[in-house]
Design a protein around this motif. Structure first.
Motif, PDB file in Angstrom:
ATOM      1  N   MET A 107      16.146  17.394 -16.702  1.00 25.21           N
ATOM      2  CA  MET A 107      14.971  18.050 -17.263  1.00 25.21           C
ATOM      3  C   MET A 107      15.372  19.390 -17.856  1.00 25.21           C
ATOM      4  SD  MET A 107      11.367  19.020 -15.406  1.00 25.21           S
ATOM      5  CE  MET A 107      12.139  20.240 -14.329  1.00 25.21           C
ATOM      6  N   LEU A 108      14.896  19.680 -19.070  1.00 20.27           N
ATOM      7  CA  LEU A 108      15.153  20.961 -19.702  1.00 20.27           C
ATOM      8  C   LEU A 108      14.157  21.974 -19.159  1.00 20.27           C
ATOM      9  CD1 LEU A 108      15.804  19.763 -23.355  1.00 20.27           C
ATOM     10  CD2 LEU A 108      17.471  20.276 -21.572  1.00 20.27           C
ATOM     11  N   ARG A 109      14.644  22.969 -18.459  1.00 21.26           N
ATOM     12  CA  ARG A 109      13.774  23.828 -17.648  1.00 21.26           C
ATOM     13  C   ARG A 109      13.012  24.879 -18.454  1.00 21.26           C
ATOM     14  NH1 ARG A 109      17.896  25.550 -13.022  1.00 21.26           N
ATOM     15  NH2 ARG A 109      16.092  26.701 -12.187  1.00 21.26           N
ATOM     16  N   VAL A 110      13.451  25.178 -19.676  1.00 16.18           N
ATOM     17  CA  VAL A 110      12.712  26.129 -20.521  1.00 16.18           C
ATOM     18  C   VAL A 110      12.476  25.528 -21.909  1.00 16.18           C
ATOM     19  CG1 VAL A 110      13.334  28.252 -19.301  1.00 16.18           C
ATOM     20  CG2 VAL A 110      14.912  27.319 -20.998  1.00 16.18           C
ATOM     21  N   ALA A 111      12.298  24.239 -21.957  1.00 16.95           N
ATOM     22  CA  ALA A 111      12.088  23.548 -23.234  1.00 16.95           C
ATOM     23  C   ALA A 111      10.857  24.102 -23.942  1.00 16.95           C
ATOM     24  CB  ALA A 111      11.930  22.057 -22.996  1.00 16.95           C
ATOM     25  N   LEU A 165      20.189  29.418 -21.296  1.00 20.81           N
ATOM     26  CA  LEU A 165      18.817  29.239 -21.764  1.00 20.81           C
ATOM     27  C   LEU A 165      18.761  28.257 -22.928  1.00 20.81           C
ATOM     28  CD1 LEU A 165      17.600  32.946 -21.571  1.00 20.81           C
ATOM     29  CD2 LEU A 165      16.805  31.050 -20.140  1.00 20.81           C
ATOM     30  N   ALA A 166      19.730  28.350 -23.842  1.00 18.77           N
ATOM     31  CA  ALA A 166      19.769  27.412 -24.957  1.00 18.77           C
ATOM     32  C   ALA A 166      20.034  25.991 -24.474  1.00 18.77           C
ATOM     33  CB  ALA A 166      20.831  27.836 -25.972  1.00 18.77           C
ATOM     34  N   SER A 190      11.990  30.334 -16.013  1.00 19.47           N
ATOM     35  CA  SER A 190      11.304  29.044 -15.981  1.00 19.47           C
ATOM     36  C   SER A 190       9.961  29.136 -15.258  1.00 19.47           C
ATOM     37  CB  SER A 190      12.185  28.005 -15.284  1.00 19.47           C
ATOM     38  OG  SER A 190      12.183  28.224 -13.877  1.00 19.47           O
ATOM     39  N   ASP A 191       9.158  28.102 -15.426  1.00 22.08           N
ATOM     40  CA  ASP A 191       7.861  28.052 -14.749  1.00 22.08           C
ATOM     41  C   ASP A 191       8.010  27.835 -13.246  1.00 22.08           C
ATOM     42  OD1 ASP A 191       6.641  28.407 -17.181  1.00 22.08           O
ATOM     43  OD2 ASP A 191       6.300  26.273 -17.527  1.00 22.08           O
ATOM     44  N   GLU A 192       9.217  27.541 -12.790  1.00 21.31           N
ATOM     45  CA  GLU A 192       9.466  27.378 -11.353  1.00 21.31           C
ATOM     46  C   GLU A 192       9.196  28.676 -10.596  1.00 21.31           C
ATOM     47  OE1 GLU A 192      13.538  26.209 -11.270  1.00 21.31           O
ATOM     48  OE2 GLU A 192      13.185  24.624 -12.740  1.00 21.31           O
TER      49      GLU A 192
END
Length: 260
Positions: free
Chosen positions: A1-5, A26-27, A240-242
């Protein structure tokens, strides 16, 4: 899963060390990244590396102490990416030599605080404005302080002051955003001794690189220096949203250094 997509990120000090590692991570995790530095050749090399790996990145030259430069950069980010969600403020400087407080010049104190503290202030101020104007508002500002923003060390009072200032300034901004129910979180990361160009310069002061590295390795309870990627993974979590319930906090990544 891409954590900051789908997110837009800005990383200052992105041409080397911790900043470059944060930009790459991040990229790789899906963010479109604006790299900011004064070293154009190295910054463009990091950008090219990200693009060759399949990521999206741009590079801009910026002196982080230049407020007009920050204003122009935010316009550039808005035009290129439509807004801003993540910032990692890594640009910084350190002392050139250890000094007793009575021997520290005002010029040296101001030089260090202008980059480390005033630069972080300007970055946060203008990034926050753009995050507030981004729809939907979902921001994370990550200011890189230091373990030496929590504990003191003799001979580097100006650096201690600058990094301690970053720590408490970030807490105030976090509380201001929370009070206004603005969905922008502000946190600090406090690296310990990390293998970066700044630390390499300190190692060279020992005159013997092998002995210098051994000295710094032995300072760490974990038995080794940290790597820029160790900090980048912490930045990824805070970006991230985490970490949606984390604001006004400080993440210490130091191999146990200040637990002693």
């Amino acid at each position: 899963m891409l954590r900051v997509a789908g997110k837009v990120a800005l990383v200052s000090g992105a041409a080397s060390g911790i900043g470059a590692a944060c930009a790459r991570v991040l990229a790789a995790e899906g963010a479109r990244v604006m790299l900011v530095d004064l070293n154009e050749r190295a910054g463009n090399a990091v950008r090219d590396e990200i693009e060759q790996a399949g990521g999206t990145a741009s590079y801009a030259n910026l002196d982080v102490t230049d407020e007009e430069g920050w204003i122009a950069l935010m316009d550039q980010v808005r035009s290129a990416f439509g807004g801003l969600n993540i910032s990692v403020n890594c640009a910084g400087t350190s002392v050139t030599e250890l000094t007793f407080p009575t021997d520290t010049t005002l010029e040296e104190f101001r030089r260090i605080n202008k980059v480390n503290l005033e630069g972080t202030f300007l970055a946060t101020k203008h990034q926050l404005r753009l995050m507030r104007d981004t729809s939907p508002v979902c921001g994370s500002i990550i200011n890189i302080s230091s373990v030496l923003g929590i504990i003191g060390q003799p001979g580097i009072a100006a650096y201690n002051a600058s990094k301690g200032g970053v720590r408490i300034y970030s807490k105030s901004v976090a509380l201001s955003c929370a009070k206004e129910r603005l969905n922008v979180r502000v946190n600090t990361i406090h690296p310990g001794f990390i293998r970066t160009p700044l630390l390499e310069a300190s190692i060279k002061r020992y005159g013997d690189d092998v002995e210098g590295r051994k000295f710094y390795d032995n300072l760490q309870p974990i038995g080794r220096l940290g790597e820029p990627e160790d900090i980048a993974m912490g930045a990824l979590y805070l970006a991230s949203d985490e970490s949606s319930f984390v604001t006004g906090s400080e993440l210490v990544i130091d191999g146990g250094y200040i637990a002693q």
